[in-house]
Write a protein that holds these residues in place. Structure first.
Motif, short mmCIF file in Angstrom:
data_model
loop_
_atom_site.label_atom_id
_atom_site.label_comp_id
_atom_site.label_asym_id
_atom_site.label_seq_id
_atom_site.Cartn_x
_atom_site.Cartn_y
_atom_site.Cartn_z
N UNK A 85 0.83 -1.20 0.00
CA UNK A 85 0.00 0.00 0.00
C UNK A 85 0.87 1.26 0.00
N UNK A 86 0.32 2.34 -0.54
CA UNK A 86 1.00 3.63 -0.53
C UNK A 86 0.66 4.35 0.77
N UNK A 87 1.62 4.55 1.67
CA UNK A 87 1.30 5.04 3.02
C UNK A 87 0.75 6.46 3.05
N UNK A 88 1.13 7.32 2.09
CA UNK A 88 0.69 8.71 2.11
C UNK A 88 -0.53 8.95 1.23
N UNK A 89 -1.19 7.88 0.81
CA UNK A 89 -2.37 7.99 -0.05
C UNK A 89 -3.61 7.61 0.75
N UNK A 90 -4.72 8.28 0.51
CA UNK A 90 -5.94 8.00 1.26
C UNK A 90 -6.47 6.61 0.88
N UNK A 91 -7.14 5.97 1.84
CA UNK A 91 -7.63 4.60 1.66
C UNK A 91 -8.55 4.51 0.45
N UNK A 92 -9.61 5.34 0.41
CA UNK A 92 -10.57 5.25 -0.68
C UNK A 92 -9.96 5.57 -2.02
N UNK A 93 -9.14 6.62 -2.06
CA UNK A 93 -8.48 7.02 -3.31
C UNK A 93 -7.59 5.90 -3.82
N UNK A 94 -6.85 5.27 -2.92
CA UNK A 94 -5.94 4.22 -3.32
C UNK A 94 -6.66 2.99 -3.84
N UNK A 95 -7.70 2.55 -3.12
CA UNK A 95 -8.43 1.36 -3.54
C UNK A 95 -9.17 1.60 -4.87
N UNK A 96 -9.68 2.82 -5.05
CA UNK A 96 -10.34 3.14 -6.32
C UNK A 96 -9.33 3.08 -7.47
N UNK A 97 -8.16 3.62 -7.24
CA UNK A 97 -7.09 3.58 -8.25
C UNK A 97 -6.74 2.13 -8.61
N UNK A 98 -6.60 1.27 -7.60
CA UNK A 98 -6.24 -0.13 -7.85
C UNK A 98 -7.36 -0.86 -8.59
N UNK A 99 -8.61 -0.58 -8.23
CA UNK A 99 -9.74 -1.22 -8.93
C UNK A 99 -9.76 -0.82 -10.40
N UNK A 100 -9.45 0.44 -10.69
CA UNK A 100 -9.44 0.90 -12.08
C UNK A 100 -8.30 0.26 -12.87
N UNK A 101 -7.18 -0.01 -12.20
CA UNK A 101 -6.09 -0.72 -12.87
C UNK A 101 -6.53 -2.11 -13.33
N UNK A 102 -7.48 -2.69 -12.60
CA UNK A 102 -8.00 -4.02 -12.96
C UNK A 102 -9.13 -3.95 -13.98
#
Length: 298
Positions: A85-102
């Motif tokens: 996980x990216x420690x300085x990134x917000x939880x929702x923003x990060x998970x949304x980014x990862x879902x879009x990568x998929x």
């Protein structure tokens, strides 16, 4: 239709070090497969090859009859042992980014992120940086990252590490739910009590090789089960010739190692009663932890 995950003859070397030798197993749709072994046994190497993070020297990984390629990897939910996980990134923003990568669009991704963060008990931390979460909550977010794109296969490396008992129960329920949907689930863990409780089948790995493979019950009883009888005479070898008895140790409590596929416990009980009153008659099977120690030491 869900397909089995097939690991077929993987070999991997690092110079003179053999990391994997003919690693072969499969995980059926709807099955939870426990992948266990000591540190350095080859579990993480196998999982990284499944995901394409590493390449094998020989062998292949397939989903059904199709070799795992970039498109299929996007359908796998992966939880690495070294959390990513990216420690300085917000939880929702990060998970949304990862879902879009998929491959999800923004609306699908955001809806899935809300659903999984709520399901895993971190919905209230949606706008917090990952670095501000406890290690247990970071672990929950890491699992959400593996689930957010609705994967067709789950590959989880030490998913229970560092979790409190409540979080362990939540994660266990999620794995069982995904298996009930027909998804192949494989996870590694050193917590063998959890493996014994959750898994349909288990593979025990030692020095890059699969040393034992089967259902939990079959592995636990493969060397026999123990019958303990208290009461009958111990100075007569009355059990030695009975069908299914492999070993007999006579004493105050008589211990019989028996083949569960052959033995007739009622026949043993009747024979015991012929040699005195029976005060106790019990069966015990080695735990998966006992079985693991035996395989590794061998």
């Amino acid at each position: 239709m869900n397909a089995p995950l097939i690991v077929d003859g993987l070999n991997k070397r690092y110079g003179d070090l053999v990391a994997l030798r003919d690693m072969t197993f499969h995980v059926d749709p709807g099955e939870i497969f426990g992948f266990v072994g000591s540190n350095g046994a080859g579990k993480s190497t196998t999982m990284r090859i499944i995901l394409g993070v590493l390449s094998a020297d020989a062998g292949e990984v397939r989903l059904g009859n199709r070799p795992i390629d970039l498109d299929l990897r996007r359908r796998i939910g992966y939880m690495p042992e070294e959390r990513g996980l990216y420690p300085k990134m917000k939880v929702g923003e990060q998970l949304t980014f990862l879902a879009k990568l998929h491959g999800m669009d923004t609306a699908e991704a955001e809806e899935s992120v809300r659903r999984w963060t709520d399901r895993l008990g971190v919905g209230s931390r949606y706008d917090d940086n990952v670095a501000d979460l406890s290690l247990g909550n970071q672990q929950r977010v890491q699992l959400a990252a593996a689930l957010v794109h609705d994967p067709e296969v789950l590959v989880l490396d030490e998913p229970f590490s560092g979790l409190d008992p409540v979080a362990v129960d939540v994660m266990s329920d999620v794995l069982k739910e995904k298996a009930a949907e027909g998804i192949p689930v494989i996870f590694s863990s050193h917590q063998l009590d959890l493996v014994q409780r959750l898994c349909d089948r288990v593979g025990i790995v030692t020095r890059g090789e699969m040393r034992a493979l089967g259902t939990v019950d079959a592995l636990r009883s493969r060397d026999g089960i123990t019958l303990e009888v208290t009461g009958p005479r111990a100075d007569v070898a009355w059990a030695d010739a009975l069908p299914g008895v492999r070993e007999a140790a006579y004493g105050e409590t008589i211990r019989l190692l028996v083949d569960p596929d052959v033995v007739d416990d009622q026949q043993i009980l009747a024979a015991a009663l012929d040699h005195g009153p029976v005060h106790r008659f019990t069966t015990s099977t080695p735990s998966l932890t006992d079985m693991f120690r035996e395989v590794v030491s061998a």
